[in-house]
Scaffold this motif. Structure first.
Motif, short mmCIF file in Angstrom:
data_model
loop_
_atom_site.label_atom_id
_atom_site.label_comp_id
_atom_site.label_asym_id
_atom_site.label_seq_id
_atom_site.Cartn_x
_atom_site.Cartn_y
_atom_site.Cartn_z
N ARG A 13 0.83 -1.21 0.00
CA ARG A 13 0.00 0.00 0.00
C ARG A 13 0.87 1.26 0.00
O ARG A 13 0.56 2.25 -0.67
CB ARG A 13 -0.91 0.00 1.24
N TRP A 14 1.95 1.21 0.74
CA TRP A 14 2.86 2.34 0.80
C TRP A 14 3.52 2.61 -0.54
O TRP A 14 3.64 3.74 -0.98
CB TRP A 14 3.92 2.09 1.87
N LEU A 15 3.93 1.52 -1.24
CA LEU A 15 4.52 1.67 -2.57
C LEU A 15 3.51 2.20 -3.57
O LEU A 15 3.85 3.00 -4.45
CB LEU A 15 5.08 0.32 -3.04
N GLU A 16 2.24 1.78 -3.44
CA GLU A 16 1.19 2.31 -4.32
C GLU A 16 1.01 3.80 -4.09
O GLU A 16 0.83 4.59 -5.03
CB GLU A 16 -0.13 1.56 -4.07
N GLY A 22 4.25 10.08 -6.94
CA GLY A 22 5.22 10.39 -7.99
C GLY A 22 4.54 10.83 -9.28
O GLY A 22 5.01 11.73 -9.96
N ALA A 23 3.41 10.16 -9.59
CA ALA A 23 2.66 10.55 -10.80
C ALA A 23 2.11 11.95 -10.67
O ALA A 23 2.15 12.74 -11.63
CB ALA A 23 1.54 9.55 -11.05
N ILE A 24 1.59 12.28 -9.48
CA ILE A 24 1.06 13.62 -9.25
C ILE A 24 2.18 14.66 -9.38
O ILE A 24 2.01 15.71 -10.00
CB ILE A 24 0.41 13.72 -7.86
#
Length: 205
Positions: A13-16, A22-24
């Protein structure tokens, strides 16, 4: 074992979340970059048009137009400035009518047709016609320049702040002082030209 599963689940969940963050950040970075490039482009365009405006004001044509109107104002006086202008316009029209009567193929350009030998009275009429044309062309040249400034402003090429810097309030007042008195005498001659002149002067004010 259950703690290990929970740990892996939490890490997933943390990696997601990090991936989403990062995408934002990438999206925001791209948007800022695009906005900055657009801003630089707009400012460069504005600087270019501002330079054009500055250069045209100092051009020979505009300077001569100012000189002619200023000289005409000095010679006629402020009280007779407008009335003398309309008198010269009428004299110019009279000159044109005489030219047409002498030569039907002649165009009104303040030059005598070959078939006419100017008398002393005709020479005075000719001179008045030429002076009237010079003043009217100078008036039109300055109106064209001021109209171009307003058009560039409406299109976003130059800002109000730029116009305050140049031509600036004092130059604008001087132009209005030369052009505004010539407004009313033209009403009967050209309704469209009158409306256009009034619109330009109202926006400049």
């Amino acid at each position: 074992e259950s703690r290990l599963v929970e740990w892996f689940w939490g890490m997933e969940r943390w990696l997601e979340f990090l991936s989403f963050l990062g995408a934002i950040c990438s999206l925001v970075s791209w948007w800022i970059g695009e906005a900055w490039v657009t801003y630089i482009y707009i400012r460069a365009e504005q600087a270019y048009f501002f330079n054009q405006v500055h250069g045209e004001y100092a051009s020979h044509e505009v300077m001569v137009a100012f000189d002619i109107l200023e000289g005409f104002l000095d010679l006629s006086g402020s009280e007779k400035y407008a009335s003398e202008f309309i008198r010269l316009q009428r004299r110019g029209q009279q000159f044109c009518d005489m030219g047409y009567e002498a030569n039907s193929s002649w165009s009104c350009s303040a030059t005598w047709p070959e078939s006419m030998v100017p008398s002393k009275e005709h020479s005075a009429l000719h001179m008045d016609a030429e002076i009237g044309q010079l003043v009217d062309r100078s008036r039109q040249r300055l109106l064209h320049y001021l109209g171009k400034l307003l058009m560039f402003n409406r299109m976003g090429y130059i800002t109000r702040e730029m116009l305050k810097e140049f031509p600036g309030r004092n130059r604008a007042k001087h132009a209005i002082r030369l052009l505004a008195p010539l407004e009313d005498p033209l009403e009967s001659a050209s309704r469209m030209g009158q409306d256009e002149q009034r619109q330009v002067l109202d926006e400049i004010r």
